[in-house]
Scaffold this motif. Structure first.
Motif, mmCIF file in Angstrom:
data_model
loop_
_atom_site.group_PDB
_atom_site.id
_atom_site.type_symbol
_atom_site.label_atom_id
_atom_site.label_comp_id
_atom_site.label_asym_id
_atom_site.label_seq_id
_atom_site.Cartn_x
_atom_site.Cartn_y
_atom_site.Cartn_z
ATOM 1 N N MET A 211 7.586 10.602 12.106
ATOM 2 C CA MET A 211 7.136 10.663 13.489
ATOM 3 C C MET A 211 7.826 9.519 14.253
ATOM 4 S SD MET A 211 3.214 11.863 12.755
ATOM 5 C CE MET A 211 2.403 10.335 13.046
ATOM 6 N N SER A 212 7.388 9.252 15.458
ATOM 7 C CA SER A 212 8.121 8.284 16.285
ATOM 8 C C SER A 212 8.336 6.937 15.599
ATOM 9 C CB SER A 212 7.380 8.047 17.606
ATOM 10 O OG SER A 212 7.321 9.250 18.323
ATOM 11 N N GLY A 213 7.335 6.476 14.868
ATOM 12 C CA GLY A 213 7.430 5.137 14.295
ATOM 13 C C GLY A 213 8.197 5.042 12.990
ATOM 14 N N ASP A 214 8.449 6.176 12.350
ATOM 15 C CA ASP A 214 9.022 6.066 11.002
ATOM 16 C C ASP A 214 10.060 7.138 10.664
ATOM 17 O OD1 ASP A 214 7.352 8.261 10.777
ATOM 18 O OD2 ASP A 214 5.888 7.292 9.472
ATOM 19 N N TYR A 215 10.604 7.789 11.689
ATOM 20 C CA TYR A 215 11.495 8.914 11.390
ATOM 21 C C TYR A 215 12.807 8.512 10.724
ATOM 22 C CZ TYR A 215 13.985 7.848 15.775
ATOM 23 O OH TYR A 215 14.696 7.233 16.771
ATOM 24 N N VAL A 216 13.272 7.298 11.006
ATOM 25 C CA VAL A 216 14.539 6.872 10.391
ATOM 26 C C VAL A 216 14.391 6.828 8.873
ATOM 27 C CG1 VAL A 216 16.121 4.907 10.120
ATOM 28 C CG2 VAL A 216 15.452 5.669 12.402
ATOM 29 N N SER A 217 13.281 6.280 8.441
ATOM 30 C CA SER A 217 13.021 6.216 7.008
ATOM 31 C C SER A 217 12.828 7.624 6.429
ATOM 32 C CB SER A 217 11.803 5.312 6.805
ATOM 33 O OG SER A 217 11.220 5.517 5.589
ATOM 34 N N ALA A 218 12.149 8.500 7.155
ATOM 35 C CA ALA A 218 11.940 9.874 6.675
ATOM 36 C C ALA A 218 13.268 10.608 6.478
ATOM 37 C CB ALA A 218 11.048 10.638 7.655
ATOM 38 N N VAL A 219 14.199 10.382 7.389
ATOM 39 C CA VAL A 219 15.514 11.042 7.280
ATOM 40 C C VAL A 219 16.229 10.580 6.013
ATOM 41 C CG1 VAL A 219 17.814 11.234 8.329
ATOM 42 C CG2 VAL A 219 15.773 11.480 9.756
ATOM 43 N N LYS A 220 16.085 9.306 5.691
ATOM 44 C CA LYS A 220 16.707 8.799 4.459
ATOM 45 C C LYS A 220 16.190 9.520 3.225
ATOM 46 C CE LYS A 220 17.267 4.035 5.898
ATOM 47 N NZ LYS A 220 16.485 2.788 5.836
ATOM 48 N N TYR A 221 14.933 9.963 3.279
ATOM 49 C CA TYR A 221 14.346 10.633 2.126
ATOM 50 C C TYR A 221 14.329 12.150 2.271
ATOM 51 C CZ TYR A 221 13.315 6.042 0.439
ATOM 52 O OH TYR A 221 13.464 4.747 -0.002
ATOM 53 N N GLY A 222 15.222 12.660 3.073
ATOM 54 C CA GLY A 222 15.446 14.106 3.055
ATOM 55 C C GLY A 222 14.685 14.925 4.070
ATOM 56 N N SER A 223 14.034 14.297 5.034
ATOM 57 C CA SER A 223 13.321 15.091 6.038
ATOM 58 C C SER A 223 14.273 16.064 6.744
ATOM 59 C CB SER A 223 12.688 14.168 7.088
ATOM 60 O OG SER A 223 12.148 14.943 8.140
ATOM 61 N N THR A 224 13.815 17.290 6.959
ATOM 62 C CA THR A 224 14.624 18.268 7.701
ATOM 63 C C THR A 224 14.055 18.530 9.093
ATOM 64 O OG1 THR A 224 13.420 20.186 6.844
ATOM 65 C CG2 THR A 224 15.344 19.440 5.577
ATOM 66 N N ILE A 225 12.810 18.090 9.331
ATOM 67 C CA ILE A 225 12.206 18.204 10.659
ATOM 68 C C ILE A 225 11.478 16.892 10.954
ATOM 69 C CG2 ILE A 225 10.574 19.435 12.156
ATOM 70 C CD1 ILE A 225 10.844 21.881 10.374
ATOM 71 N N ILE A 226 11.931 16.166 11.970
ATOM 72 C CA ILE A 226 11.180 14.982 12.393
ATOM 73 C C ILE A 226 10.374 15.374 13.626
ATOM 74 C CG2 ILE A 226 12.631 13.240 11.300
ATOM 75 C CD1 ILE A 226 14.131 12.872 13.905
ATOM 76 N N ARG A 227 9.107 14.957 13.646
ATOM 77 C CA ARG A 227 8.179 15.379 14.696
ATOM 78 C C ARG A 227 7.938 14.211 15.650
ATOM 79 N NH1 ARG A 227 5.502 16.202 9.781
ATOM 80 N NH2 ARG A 227 4.065 14.618 10.551
ATOM 81 N N ILE A 228 8.524 14.290 16.839
ATOM 82 C CA ILE A 228 8.521 13.139 17.751
ATOM 83 C C ILE A 228 7.710 13.427 19.016
ATOM 84 C CG2 ILE A 228 9.975 11.442 18.931
ATOM 85 C CD1 ILE A 228 10.656 11.578 15.984
ATOM 86 N N GLY A 229 6.671 12.629 19.231
ATOM 87 C CA GLY A 229 5.850 12.756 20.437
ATOM 88 C C GLY A 229 6.086 11.579 21.370
ATOM 89 N N SER A 230 5.389 10.473 21.098
ATOM 90 C CA SER A 230 5.457 9.304 21.980
ATOM 91 C C SER A 230 6.872 8.737 22.096
ATOM 92 C CB SER A 230 4.490 8.225 21.494
ATOM 93 O OG SER A 230 4.717 7.943 20.135
ATOM 94 N N GLY A 231 7.670 8.895 21.086
ATOM 95 C CA GLY A 231 9.042 8.391 21.120
ATOM 96 C C GLY A 231 9.926 9.140 22.098
ATOM 97 N N LEU A 232 9.459 10.281 22.587
ATOM 98 C CA LEU A 232 10.177 11.026 23.617
ATOM 99 C C LEU A 232 9.481 10.904 24.961
ATOM 100 C CD1 LEU A 232 10.979 14.534 22.023
ATOM 101 C CD2 LEU A 232 12.666 12.864 22.830
ATOM 102 N N PHE A 233 8.158 11.122 24.931
ATOM 103 C CA PHE A 233 7.413 11.306 26.177
ATOM 104 C C PHE A 233 6.614 10.085 26.629
ATOM 105 C CE2 PHE A 233 7.687 15.657 24.284
ATOM 106 C CZ PHE A 233 8.502 16.224 25.255
ATOM 107 N N GLY A 234 6.624 9.009 25.811
ATOM 108 C CA GLY A 234 5.873 7.809 26.159
ATOM 109 C C GLY A 234 4.553 7.739 25.397
#
Ligand SMILES: *Cc1c(COP(=O)(O)O)cnc(C)c1O
Length: 240
Positions: A211-234
């Motif tokens: 999610m907004s606070g930890d997506y970079v780490s999730a991508v490192k471990y193979g995430s294929t969908i990152i779910r971003i709310g506040s990191g886009l819209f505030g």
């Protein structure tokens, strides 16, 4: 980026959303490269509390995947959606609400029981659709959260694989705050093991985490969908 993130959603402008989106794209691409991944990660815009004009604007920037987690709010906004994007349901889902969303979403990320899957299957058959589902795993074993215990995945997936109008596509998790790295690694291991060992999970190709606070780490471990709310819209000013 930090400044923009801390800005309350009401004060977030279209220009902020654009800059936020570009930053997420860049950070995710960098994480893909650093981890040597050659596959892809999709950026989902999580729409809770966000007005339609901002959602439609995000689509104009290139977002083509929306994440919904409250049935009532989703239905009240749906009419004003552009319908250009794929829509996934990501929130806790009660069985009696499945009928309201079945014809509007292509994937449900929060399946955590055979009973819920059976209801999705039944409603899907009636509508002539075949939705994708992810099993939500309560990877941190937190009592306050939904999701299957890790050890329940095998039995649940086996039973759900018998249902004809559902496609098992992968796993989803919301790890304990601040402990993403450790739990993303655990999710990746669970996902890879399940795919390799069991035929009824061998077609899984989606791992929804970060999610907004930890997506970079999730991508490192193979995430294929990152779910971003506040990191886009505030920042949302209340917990949802
Ligand atoms: C709200 C929500 C998100 C997005 O959270 P942010 O921290 O605002 O990015 C992701 N996934 C689920 C299931 C959510 O409910």
């Amino acid at each position: 980026m930090t400044e923009r993130l801390s800005k309350p959603a009401e004060q977030t402008t279209m220009e902020d959303i654009k800059q936020n989106y570009l930053a997420v794209c860049e950070n995710a691409a960098e994480a893909m490269e650093l981890s040597g991944r050659k596959d892809r990660v999709r950026i989902m815009a999580v729409t809770k509390t966000v007005p339609c004009d901002k959602i439609n604007y995000a689509e104009s920037l290139g977002i083509n995947l929306l994440g919904e987690n409250r049935v009532q709010e989703f239905l009240s906004k749906y009419e004003n959606y552009s319908k250009k994007s794929e829509i996934h349901f990501i929130g806790g889902l009660q069985k009696n609400k499945v009928k309201y969303i079945i014809d509007k979403v292509s994937m449900i990320h929060s399946v955590d029981s055979v009973e819920l899957a059976a209801e999705i299957n039944r409603r899907a058959a009636a509508h002539g659709v075949k939705p994708d589902i992810l099993f939500e795993i309560n990877i941190g074993n937190e009592p306050s959260k939904g999701g299957l215990a890790k050890d329940a995945l095998y039995d649940t997936a086996k039973a759900v694989s018998e249902l004809e109008n559902i496609r098992i596509r992968g796993l989803m998790a919301i790890p304990p705050a601040g402990r993403g790295e450790y739990y993303f690694a655990a999710m990746q291991e669970l996902f890879e093991n399940a795919r390799q060992k069991y035929s009824f999970m061998s077609a899984m190709d989606e791992l929804s985490m970060g999610m907004s606070g930890d997506y970079v780490s999730a991508v490192k471990y193979g995430s294929t969908i990152i779910r971003i709310g506040s990191g886009l819209f505030g920042a949302r000013n209340y917990a949802v």
